[in-house]
Design a protein around this motif. Structure first.
Motif, PDB file in Angstrom:
ATOM      1  N   VAL A 153       0.776  -1.321   0.171  1.00 36.70           N
ATOM      2  CA  VAL A 153      -0.018  -0.146  -0.014  1.00 36.70           C
ATOM      3  C   VAL A 153       1.004   1.158  -0.010  1.00 36.70           C
ATOM      4  O   VAL A 153       1.906   1.470   0.957  1.00 36.70           O
ATOM      5  CB  VAL A 153      -1.067   0.039   1.310  1.00 36.70           C
ATOM      6  N   CYS A 154       0.583   2.105  -1.032  1.00 36.36           N
ATOM      7  CA  CYS A 154       1.537   3.426  -1.149  1.00 36.36           C
ATOM      8  C   CYS A 154       1.167   4.253   0.136  1.00 36.36           C
ATOM      9  O   CYS A 154       0.029   4.561   0.356  1.00 36.36           O
ATOM     10  CB  CYS A 154       1.014   4.014  -2.418  1.00 36.36           C
ATOM     11  N   HIS A 155       2.200   4.725   0.818  1.00 33.07           N
ATOM     12  CA  HIS A 155       1.934   5.459   1.864  1.00 33.07           C
ATOM     13  C   HIS A 155       1.660   6.866   1.748  1.00 33.07           C
ATOM     14  O   HIS A 155       1.234   7.561   2.655  1.00 33.07           O
ATOM     15  CB  HIS A 155       3.108   5.471   3.007  1.00 33.07           C
ATOM     16  N   TYR A 156       1.617   7.167   0.290  1.00 30.50           N
ATOM     17  CA  TYR A 156       1.484   8.531   0.033  1.00 30.50           C
ATOM     18  C   TYR A 156      -0.244   8.782  -0.598  1.00 30.50           C
ATOM     19  O   TYR A 156      -1.161   9.753   0.209  1.00 30.50           O
ATOM     20  CB  TYR A 156       1.939   9.106  -1.249  1.00 30.50           C
ATOM     21  N   CYS A 157      -0.585   7.838  -1.260  1.00 29.15           N
ATOM     22  CA  CYS A 157      -1.964   7.795  -1.761  1.00 29.15           C
ATOM     23  C   CYS A 157      -3.071   6.517  -1.268  1.00 29.15           C
ATOM     24  O   CYS A 157      -3.975   6.574  -1.617  1.00 29.15           O
ATOM     25  CB  CYS A 157      -1.853   8.084  -3.411  1.00 29.15           C
ATOM     26  N   SER A 158      -2.434   5.466  -0.523  1.00 25.96           N
ATOM     27  CA  SER A 158      -3.074   4.507   0.009  1.00 25.96           C
ATOM     28  C   SER A 158      -3.612   3.599  -1.139  1.00 25.96           C
ATOM     29  O   SER A 158      -4.502   2.804  -0.962  1.00 25.96           O
ATOM     30  CB  SER A 158      -4.374   4.828   0.826  1.00 25.96           C
ATOM     31  N   GLU A 159      -2.960   3.790  -2.226  1.00 27.61           N
ATOM     32  CA  GLU A 159      -3.322   2.746  -3.721  1.00 27.61           C
ATOM     33  C   GLU A 159      -2.548   1.297  -3.202  1.00 27.61           C
ATOM     34  O   GLU A 159      -1.474   1.478  -2.849  1.00 27.61           O
ATOM     35  CB  GLU A 159      -3.105   3.197  -4.807  1.00 27.61           C
TER      36      GLU A 159
ATOM     37  N   LYS B 296       8.450   1.457  -6.707  1.00 29.91           N
ATOM     38  CA  LYS B 296       9.566   2.601  -6.973  1.00 29.91           C
ATOM     39  C   LYS B 296       9.244   3.548  -8.065  1.00 29.91           C
ATOM     40  O   LYS B 296       9.280   4.788  -7.971  1.00 29.91           O
ATOM     41  CB  LYS B 296      10.988   1.969  -7.152  1.00 29.91           C
ATOM     42  N   ASN B 297       8.639   2.962  -9.183  1.00 33.37           N
ATOM     43  CA  ASN B 297       8.274   3.515 -10.171  1.00 33.37           C
ATOM     44  C   ASN B 297       7.056   4.424  -9.982  1.00 33.37           C
ATOM     45  O   ASN B 297       7.081   5.524 -10.520  1.00 33.37           O
ATOM     46  CB  ASN B 297       8.044   2.412 -11.407  1.00 33.37           C
ATOM     47  N   HIS B 298       5.835   3.875  -9.499  1.00 31.23           N
ATOM     48  CA  HIS B 298       4.765   4.616  -8.938  1.00 31.23           C
ATOM     49  C   HIS B 298       5.220   5.889  -8.074  1.00 31.23           C
ATOM     50  O   HIS B 298       4.704   7.001  -8.566  1.00 31.23           O
ATOM     51  CB  HIS B 298       3.993   3.744  -7.873  1.00 31.23           C
ATOM     52  N   ILE B 299       6.053   5.716  -7.183  1.00 32.81           N
ATOM     53  CA  ILE B 299       6.391   7.008  -6.279  1.00 32.81           C
ATOM     54  C   ILE B 299       7.357   7.811  -7.102  1.00 32.81           C
ATOM     55  O   ILE B 299       6.819   9.197  -7.148  1.00 32.81           O
ATOM     56  CB  ILE B 299       7.191   6.407  -5.088  1.00 32.81           C
ATOM     57  N   GLU B 300       7.970   7.614  -7.938  1.00 33.37           N
ATOM     58  CA  GLU B 300       8.652   8.420  -8.942  1.00 33.37           C
ATOM     59  C   GLU B 300       7.953   9.165  -9.896  1.00 33.37           C
ATOM     60  O   GLU B 300       7.978  10.261 -10.298  1.00 33.37           O
ATOM     61  CB  GLU B 300       9.910   7.842  -9.530  1.00 33.37           C
ATOM     62  N   SER B 301       6.947   8.343 -10.514  1.00 30.45           N
ATOM     63  CA  SER B 301       5.973   8.955 -11.439  1.00 30.45           C
ATOM     64  C   SER B 301       4.904   9.738 -11.080  1.00 30.45           C
ATOM     65  O   SER B 301       4.418  10.621 -11.546  1.00 30.45           O
ATOM     66  CB  SER B 301       5.489   8.042 -12.563  1.00 30.45           C
TER      67      SER B 301
ATOM     68  N   MET C 254       5.237  26.758  -8.217  1.00 37.96           N
ATOM     69  CA  MET C 254       4.620  26.032  -7.282  1.00 37.96           C
ATOM     70  C   MET C 254       4.992  24.648  -7.002  1.00 37.96           C
ATOM     71  O   MET C 254       5.183  23.959  -8.192  1.00 37.96           O
ATOM     72  CB  MET C 254       3.224  25.866  -7.386  1.00 37.96           C
ATOM     73  N   LYS C 255       5.473  23.953  -6.105  1.00 35.20           N
ATOM     74  CA  LYS C 255       5.854  22.751  -6.070  1.00 35.20           C
ATOM     75  C   LYS C 255       4.665  21.935  -5.815  1.00 35.20           C
ATOM     76  O   LYS C 255       3.724  22.426  -5.143  1.00 35.20           O
ATOM     77  CB  LYS C 255       6.573  22.544  -4.453  1.00 35.20           C
ATOM     78  N   ILE C 256       4.529  20.837  -6.349  1.00 40.65           N
ATOM     79  CA  ILE C 256       3.385  19.971  -6.574  1.00 40.65           C
ATOM     80  C   ILE C 256       3.813  18.384  -6.820  1.00 40.65           C
ATOM     81  O   ILE C 256       5.159  18.472  -7.542  1.00 40.65           O
ATOM     82  CB  ILE C 256       2.433  20.544  -7.439  1.00 40.65           C
ATOM     83  N   GLU C 257       3.132  17.410  -6.386  1.00 45.61           N
ATOM     84  CA  GLU C 257       3.217  16.048  -6.784  1.00 45.61           C
ATOM     85  C   GLU C 257       3.049  15.885  -8.513  1.00 45.61           C
ATOM     86  O   GLU C 257       2.336  16.420  -9.021  1.00 45.61           O
ATOM     87  CB  GLU C 257       2.378  15.076  -6.119  1.00 45.61           C
ATOM     88  N   ASN C 258       4.011  15.168  -8.854  1.00 44.77           N
ATOM     89  CA  ASN C 258       3.942  14.963 -10.333  1.00 44.77           C
ATOM     90  C   ASN C 258       2.451  14.740 -10.779  1.00 44.77           C
ATOM     91  O   ASN C 258       1.978  14.905 -11.824  1.00 44.77           O
ATOM     92  CB  ASN C 258       4.908  13.984 -10.751  1.00 44.77           C
ATOM     93  N   GLY C 259       1.896  13.582 -10.123  1.00 48.35           N
ATOM     94  CA  GLY C 259       0.582  13.120 -10.492  1.00 48.35           C
ATOM     95  C   GLY C 259      -0.696  14.044 -10.495  1.00 48.35           C
ATOM     96  O   GLY C 259      -1.402  14.082 -11.203  1.00 48.35           O
ATOM     97  N   LEU C 260      -0.181  15.204  -9.827  1.00 49.68           N
ATOM     98  CA  LEU C 260      -1.237  16.211  -9.575  1.00 49.68           C
ATOM     99  C   LEU C 260      -1.015  17.681 -10.707  1.00 49.68           C
ATOM    100  O   LEU C 260      -1.682  18.281 -10.781  1.00 49.68           O
ATOM    101  CB  LEU C 260      -1.271  16.911  -8.212  1.00 49.68           C
ATOM    102  N   LEU C 261       0.492  17.228 -11.438  1.00 46.84           N
ATOM    103  CA  LEU C 261       0.539  18.665 -12.202  1.00 46.84           C
ATOM    104  C   LEU C 261      -0.302  18.793 -13.200  1.00 46.84           C
ATOM    105  O   LEU C 261      -0.824  19.941 -13.532  1.00 46.84           O
ATOM    106  CB  LEU C 261       1.966  18.252 -12.569  1.00 46.84           C
ATOM    107  N   LYS C 262      -0.804  17.813 -14.000  1.00 42.87           N
ATOM    108  CA  LYS C 262      -1.555  18.208 -15.201  1.00 42.87           C
ATOM    109  C   LYS C 262      -2.868  18.827 -14.964  1.00 42.87           C
ATOM    110  O   LYS C 262      -3.477  19.815 -15.519  1.00 42.87           O
ATOM    111  CB  LYS C 262      -1.825  16.797 -15.926  1.00 42.87           C
ATOM    112  N   ASP C 263      -3.450  18.360 -13.808  1.00 41.32           N
ATOM    113  CA  ASP C 263      -4.780  18.903 -13.212  1.00 41.32           C
ATOM    114  C   ASP C 263      -4.376  20.376 -12.857  1.00 41.32           C
ATOM    115  O   ASP C 263      -5.315  21.288 -13.116  1.00 41.32           O
ATOM    116  CB  ASP C 263      -5.568  18.057 -12.144  1.00 41.32           C
ATOM    117  N   HIS C 264      -3.363  20.792 -12.231  1.00 40.25           N
ATOM    118  CA  HIS C 264      -3.013  22.069 -11.567  1.00 40.25           C
ATOM    119  C   HIS C 264      -2.857  23.049 -12.971  1.00 40.25           C
ATOM    120  O   HIS C 264      -3.285  23.993 -12.909  1.00 40.25           O
ATOM    121  CB  HIS C 264      -1.732  22.083 -10.900  1.00 40.25           C
ATOM    122  N   GLU C 265      -2.050  22.476 -14.001  1.00 41.45           N
ATOM    123  CA  GLU C 265      -1.715  23.279 -15.192  1.00 41.45           C
ATOM    124  C   GLU C 265      -3.046  23.636 -15.776  1.00 41.45           C
ATOM    125  O   GLU C 265      -3.183  24.486 -16.737  1.00 41.45           O
ATOM    126  CB  GLU C 265      -0.829  22.510 -16.040  1.00 41.45           C
TER     127      GLU C 265
END
Length: 120
Positions: A22-28, A36-41, A52-63
């Motif tokens: 279980v990912c400790h960031y997103c609980s997936e 490792k790849n999941h956390i890095e991507s 602004m600093k943001i998680e890579n997975g949230l960048l597209k929605d932010h932009e």
């Protein structure tokens, strides 16, 4: 996340404990080999063009919806500018005038949509 038949539950539980984490960031639930790849991507911090600093997975929605430097079109002239400059530009641009073909008066662009009611 599916229902597991009781007869298969112990085998399923052993398989998951060996192969899934279980990912400790997103609980997936992520295969251990891909963690490792999941956390890095998804969770690595990146810096948007707005600084602004943001998680890579949230960048597209932010932009697309929150970044002040996202592209935006002026409703009056269709020029593309950044969202943070749009309001000041539209105040200026909407104050420009065009001659009404019906009554011949000069009408501000911001009032053109409502003008036909007054013009007749």
């Amino acid at each position: 996340k599916k229902d597991i038949p009781a007869a298969n539950f112990i085998i399923h539980e052993i398989h998951c404990s060996r192969n899934i984490e279980v990912c400790h960031y997103c609980s997936e639930s992520i295969p251990k080999s891909e963690m490792k790849n999941h956390i890095e991507s998804e969770h690595v911090q990146v810096t948007c063009k707005c600084r602004m600093k943001i998680e890579n997975g949230l960048l597209k929605d932010h932009e697309a919806s929150a970044c002040p430097l996202r592209p935006a079109l002026c409703q009056y002239c269709d020029i593309q500018l950044t969202f943070d400059k749009l309001q000041d530009h539209e105040i200026y641009c909407g104050a420009r005038t065009e001659t009404c073909g019906g009554c011949g008066r000069n009408i501000m662009l911001k009032d053109l949509k409502e003008h036909p009611r007054a013009c007749g």
